[in-house]
Design a protein around this motif. Sequence first.
Motif, mmCIF file in Angstrom:
data_model
loop_
_atom_site.group_PDB
_atom_site.id
_atom_site.type_symbol
_atom_site.label_atom_id
_atom_site.label_comp_id
_atom_site.label_asym_id
_atom_site.label_seq_id
_atom_site.Cartn_x
_atom_site.Cartn_y
_atom_site.Cartn_z
ATOM 1 N N LEU A 7 15.804 52.324 46.333
ATOM 2 C CA LEU A 7 16.658 52.157 47.532
ATOM 3 C C LEU A 7 16.160 53.012 48.590
ATOM 4 O O LEU A 7 16.033 52.280 49.791
ATOM 5 C CB LEU A 7 17.868 52.525 47.309
ATOM 6 N N LEU A 8 15.633 54.202 48.361
ATOM 7 C CA LEU A 8 14.992 54.859 49.388
ATOM 8 C C LEU A 8 13.797 54.476 49.710
ATOM 9 O O LEU A 8 13.393 54.415 50.921
ATOM 10 C CB LEU A 8 14.818 56.485 48.743
ATOM 11 N N GLY A 9 13.022 53.827 48.889
ATOM 12 C CA GLY A 9 11.684 53.145 49.138
ATOM 13 C C GLY A 9 11.943 52.163 50.071
ATOM 14 O O GLY A 9 11.024 51.845 51.182
ATOM 15 N N ALA A 10 12.818 51.161 49.587
ATOM 16 C CA ALA A 10 13.080 49.990 50.665
ATOM 17 C C ALA A 10 13.592 50.475 52.046
ATOM 18 O O ALA A 10 13.034 49.883 52.986
ATOM 19 C CB ALA A 10 14.165 49.204 50.045
ATOM 20 N N MET A 11 14.275 51.739 52.246
ATOM 21 C CA MET A 11 14.721 51.954 53.438
ATOM 22 C C MET A 11 13.449 52.554 54.131
ATOM 23 O O MET A 11 13.410 52.182 55.590
ATOM 24 C CB MET A 11 15.737 53.085 53.202
ATOM 25 N N LEU A 12 12.659 53.337 53.571
ATOM 26 C CA LEU A 12 11.542 53.827 54.307
ATOM 27 C C LEU A 12 10.632 52.794 54.875
ATOM 28 O O LEU A 12 9.989 52.822 55.710
ATOM 29 C CB LEU A 12 10.756 54.889 53.459
ATOM 30 N N ARG A 47 17.384 64.216 65.752
ATOM 31 C CA ARG A 47 18.592 63.481 65.664
ATOM 32 C C ARG A 47 18.265 61.965 64.912
ATOM 33 O O ARG A 47 19.234 61.558 64.120
ATOM 34 C CB ARG A 47 19.119 62.729 66.869
ATOM 35 N N SER A 48 16.967 61.487 64.893
ATOM 36 C CA SER A 48 16.504 60.625 64.150
ATOM 37 C C SER A 48 16.525 60.978 62.567
ATOM 38 O O SER A 48 16.721 59.892 61.720
ATOM 39 C CB SER A 48 15.131 60.009 64.478
ATOM 40 N N THR A 52 18.112 58.605 59.899
ATOM 41 C CA THR A 52 17.655 58.242 58.893
ATOM 42 C C THR A 52 18.507 58.438 57.319
ATOM 43 O O THR A 52 18.609 57.601 56.518
ATOM 44 C CB THR A 52 16.326 58.660 58.504
ATOM 45 N N MET A 53 18.898 59.799 57.046
ATOM 46 C CA MET A 53 19.612 60.162 56.047
ATOM 47 C C MET A 53 20.804 59.473 55.801
ATOM 48 O O MET A 53 21.450 59.123 54.922
ATOM 49 C CB MET A 53 20.083 61.577 55.877
ATOM 50 N N ARG A 54 21.557 59.122 57.098
ATOM 51 C CA ARG A 54 22.768 58.343 57.170
ATOM 52 C C ARG A 54 22.663 57.103 56.604
ATOM 53 O O ARG A 54 23.433 56.504 55.737
ATOM 54 C CB ARG A 54 23.419 58.345 58.646
ATOM 55 N N MET A 55 21.377 56.480 56.798
ATOM 56 C CA MET A 55 21.213 54.872 56.543
ATOM 57 C C MET A 55 20.900 54.941 54.944
ATOM 58 O O MET A 55 21.403 54.197 54.394
ATOM 59 C CB MET A 55 19.817 54.517 57.279
ATOM 60 N N GLU A 60 22.744 53.787 49.382
ATOM 61 C CA GLU A 60 22.986 54.086 48.240
ATOM 62 C C GLU A 60 24.448 54.537 47.628
ATOM 63 O O GLU A 60 24.461 54.773 46.512
ATOM 64 C CB GLU A 60 22.041 55.502 47.831
ATOM 65 N N GLY A 61 25.423 54.181 48.581
ATOM 66 C CA GLY A 61 26.755 54.380 48.097
ATOM 67 C C GLY A 61 27.156 55.841 48.085
ATOM 68 O O GLY A 61 28.119 56.132 47.558
ATOM 69 N N ILE A 62 26.381 56.668 48.720
ATOM 70 C CA ILE A 62 26.640 58.244 48.689
ATOM 71 C C ILE A 62 27.785 58.461 49.450
ATOM 72 O O ILE A 62 27.776 58.301 50.794
ATOM 73 C CB ILE A 62 25.358 59.009 48.846
ATOM 74 N N LYS A 63 28.713 59.303 49.079
ATOM 75 C CA LYS A 63 29.960 59.805 49.957
ATOM 76 C C LYS A 63 29.649 61.408 50.048
ATOM 77 O O LYS A 63 29.296 62.098 49.083
ATOM 78 C CB LYS A 63 31.194 59.530 49.153
ATOM 79 N N PHE A 64 29.969 61.748 51.314
ATOM 80 C CA PHE A 64 29.935 63.202 51.525
ATOM 81 C C PHE A 64 31.365 63.820 51.457
ATOM 82 O O PHE A 64 32.184 63.190 52.111
ATOM 83 C CB PHE A 64 29.254 63.515 52.932
#
Length: 461
Positions: A7-12, A47-48, A52-55, A60-64
């Motif tokens: 998923l990270l690879g796809a986003m990048l 800010r970018s 990017t991490m927010r995306m 990935e469905g990660i909750k903070f």
Amino acid sequence: MRKIQNLLGAMLLMLPLMAGAETKDSVQIGTVVDEVVWIVGDDAILRSDIETMRMQAAMEGIKFSGNPDCAIPEQIAVQKLFKHQAEIDSIEVTDADVAAEVEQQINYWLEMVDGSRERLEEYKHQPLSQIRNDLREDLKDRQMVQRMKQKLVEDIAVTPADVRRYFQNMPADSVPFVPTEVEVQVIQQTPVIEVEELNRVKDELREYTERVNKGDATFQTLARLYSEDPGTARRGGELGLVGRGTLDPAFAAVAFNLTDPKKVSKIVESEFGFHIIQLIEKRGDKVNVRHILRKPVVSEVAIEKTLGRLDSIAADIRSGKFTFEDAAPLLSDDKDTRYSKGLMSTNMMTTGHTSSKFRMQDLPPEVAKVVDTMQVGQISQSFQMINQRGKTVCVIAKLKNRIDGHKATVTEDFQTLKDVVLNKRREERIHQWVVDKIKTVYTRLNDEYKDCEFEYEGWNK
């Protein structure tokens, strides 16, 4: 873990490349101003970076825990602390380690665009050489951070007394639940492939070689059309830069001896099937080649013959002529289990140790289906399956042990509980290190973060 990496690879891959001129505390990107919002030592957080991490987290469905607007930049800042310390401690990351991960990521991106180098360069707005260079820096930083964390906790040890004390004081509803696990032994035999089928496959590969040599087709085109390696066929057969140790020995012996990128190798037999190989490049102790894999088809007659032979072996074991443990080293051709009396095992990535205990969902599906209804000590009827090398094999299985799901106990699940205590102490060490490190490193935050409730104290100075 692999899913998250994908998923990270796809986003990048999908992030557009934008460039512009820097100004004080800001970078002009196209028509968007990207400002510096945190300073950690000599590093800036843009800010970018936060967006990017927010995306990534959304994909990935990660909750903070707490406010993401505060948690996300703090996570980035913490990573920069580790990187800063890694540089101070001269943590080394070898070029070979970074290159291997770079090629893995590049290969994943190429899979996403059907193996097309041109489409990847179009998406990234860069030539492949520049994509590799940029990715190399990012992955080098990631590996440095990981090795810094490992160094910080490498001296932590846990004794049996530590484990007992920890769980004596743990509330009953907090004791971990261990799902049902099984231990399985197997005897595997591979059906014999007829000579006619072997010759058919070799003739196909010779035909491909002739077409390439005559200029009637490129190796890449034939690989996309005919190769039976799903991981590389869409990329025209390209493996990416790999070391000798990651390849089948017979394949590696030929691949590393190639010198002319215009020539096609002789036919090579590996544990996966038959190949022809073409050199792309050599770089240090690594090689990048294309290959076409063809797998001979096993006949139903050969399968039935092998299944019958295994059923006969199982009958002899049940009648007491010999034991499963005696038969496995002599009669099984599975090199992964034959020397452990047929006992299957797996490497536990989270702890680093090898275990013979499997949850049902972690077994090969054909094995899980068979042993699910078996009693301990029972030997199955023979069955066929596709092994991890993509070959048709025949198997009989013995259920050596079944441990039903239960609340963990020190006597029965010591290793599981030891891992819990060890991970807890590692987390505590890392947390305290971050708290102490913040006190010694210059940090500056934009005013919008002054009222944040952070996990670590001391960011606001």
